[in-house]
Design an enzyme around this catalytic site. Structure first.
Site, short mmCIF file in Angstrom:
data_model
loop_
_atom_site.label_atom_id
_atom_site.label_comp_id
_atom_site.label_asym_id
_atom_site.label_seq_id
_atom_site.Cartn_x
_atom_site.Cartn_y
_atom_site.Cartn_z
N LYS A 151 59.39 49.86 -59.31
CA LYS A 151 60.53 49.60 -60.29
C LYS A 151 60.55 48.03 -60.29
O LYS A 151 60.65 47.63 -59.21
CB LYS A 151 61.69 50.29 -59.47
N ASP A 176 57.68 50.09 -63.95
CA ASP A 176 58.83 50.48 -64.72
C ASP A 176 59.98 49.59 -64.76
O ASP A 176 60.43 49.18 -63.64
CB ASP A 176 59.45 51.88 -64.26
N ASP A 225 59.94 55.59 -72.59
CA ASP A 225 60.82 56.38 -71.71
C ASP A 225 62.20 56.50 -72.40
O ASP A 225 62.44 57.35 -73.21
CB ASP A 225 60.84 55.85 -70.32
N LYS A 247 60.67 63.71 -69.99
CA LYS A 247 61.92 64.12 -69.10
C LYS A 247 62.70 65.15 -69.67
O LYS A 247 63.37 65.23 -70.69
CB LYS A 247 62.44 63.01 -68.60
N CYS A 275 60.97 62.29 -64.20
CA CYS A 275 62.07 63.02 -63.66
C CYS A 275 63.36 61.97 -63.47
O CYS A 275 62.84 60.79 -63.51
CB CYS A 275 61.88 63.58 -62.63
#
Length: 328
Positions: A151, A176, A225, A247, A275
């Protein structure tokens, strides 16, 4: 079909420490568990309301209650797709209906879906956003894992990646940014990222500003995403993204996730299955879709301090299919 009743329960799962991304930190995962009950059988699903998409626990529970009234006791997944838009509410109910159907006919969910028996899969393990030193230390503790998801959040990101790669040199990296970058940052950082073992960059730009990705070279593949929810969002992604992150809380359940996966593959997208931060009940349904993915991120339970009574079995980063007591 026998008539069913639909119930919801709000649950809170404590996070092991804290989970931090560019938008903030959390110490618990608040989920909505959905039960579809009838004939002595209970099908279960779990969804995670996400404020980024305008969702709340209260709003999701209301959506499910409204859908239950409109379904009028019928466990009809096809009708559900028309009644509730893609999102967390439909996901919880869709997954519970899949579980209910499998239990009702005494078959595993993959048989009901006409899919092969699932195999264990390797999941990425997520390193929460922190200082470069702290993330390097966490990477060292997890250097045995084949894939790490990192992250990021803007200033100091390259230092974070270097620290992670130095401490886990054999790990394949997914990064991400959770919409925290600009086009200029991606252009500047991408060549360096490739040198540090980064295989995929997830949602570097805000979904509202991602058109700029279509006019630049992408030396490290870019994955949508927040920009990808269901099949209706695919058309705008062509030329901007190389991969999509499926997701269930975005697609609205397994039904649309499987359809999205099939269409995205036809369009040439690399598939990732991810997820929200949830329990093994959420990951069990995602595991079914993950059979078709090149990148898998269903590590939610590994980040929690508690889990379901019958959790998924994790051997390091290897995730086994769910037992029927959990789901499917």
């Amino acid at each position: 079909m026998k008539a069913v009743t639909i119930k919801t329960a709000v649950k809170s799962w404590p996070v092991e420490g804290a989970f931090t991304i560019s938008r903030g930190s959390r110490t618990e995962a608040v989920v909505v568990e959905v039960h579809v009950c009838g004939g002595g059988i209970t099908g279960k699903g779990e969804c995670v309301p996400y404020p980024r998409y305008g969702e709340s626990v209260e709003g999701v529970c209301l959506q499910i209650a409204q859908a239950a009234m409109e379904l009028n006791g019928m466990p009809d997944r096809s009708l559900l797709q028309k009644l509730v838009p893609a999102g967390a509410a439909r996901n919880g109910l869709d997954c519970a209906l899949w579980d209910y159907e499998a239990k009702s006919c005494g078959r595993r969910v993959w048989d009901v879906a006409g899919l092969p028996v699932p195999e264990p899969v390797y999941t990425a393990y997520t390193l929460s956003l922190d200082s470069a030193e702290a993330m390097g230390n966490k990477a060292r503790a997890n250097a045995h894992r084949p894939v790490l998801k990192v992250k990021l959040g803007g200033e100091g990101d390259m230092e974070r990646i270097r620290a992670v790669h130095a401490n886990a040199p054999s790990a394949r990296l997914i990064i991400d940014a959770n919409e925290a970058w600009t086009v200029e940052q991606y252009i500047r950082l991408a060549p360096q990222l490739a040198e540090q073992g980064v295989a995929l960059v997830e949602q570097p730009l805000p979904a509202s500003d991602d058109a700029g990705l279509g006019s630049i070279e992408r030396p490290v593949p870019v994955c949508a995403d927040e920009s990808c929810h269901d099949r209706a969002t695919l058309a705008e992604l062509a030329g901007r993204y190389d991969a999509i992150n499926i997701k269930l809380d975005k697609t609205g359940g397994v039904t649309e996730a499987l359809a999205l996966c099939a269409e995205a593959k036809e369009r040439g997208f690399i598939i990732m299955v991810g997820c929200m931060l949830g329990s093994s009940l959420s990951m069990a349904a995602a595991h079914l879709v993950a059979q078709q993915a090149s990148f898998i991120d269903i590590d939610g339970p590994l980040l929690l301090a508690a889990d379901q009574d019958c959790p998924l079995q994790y051997e390091g980063s290897l995730v086994h299919p769910p037992r029927p007591e959990l789901w499917g």
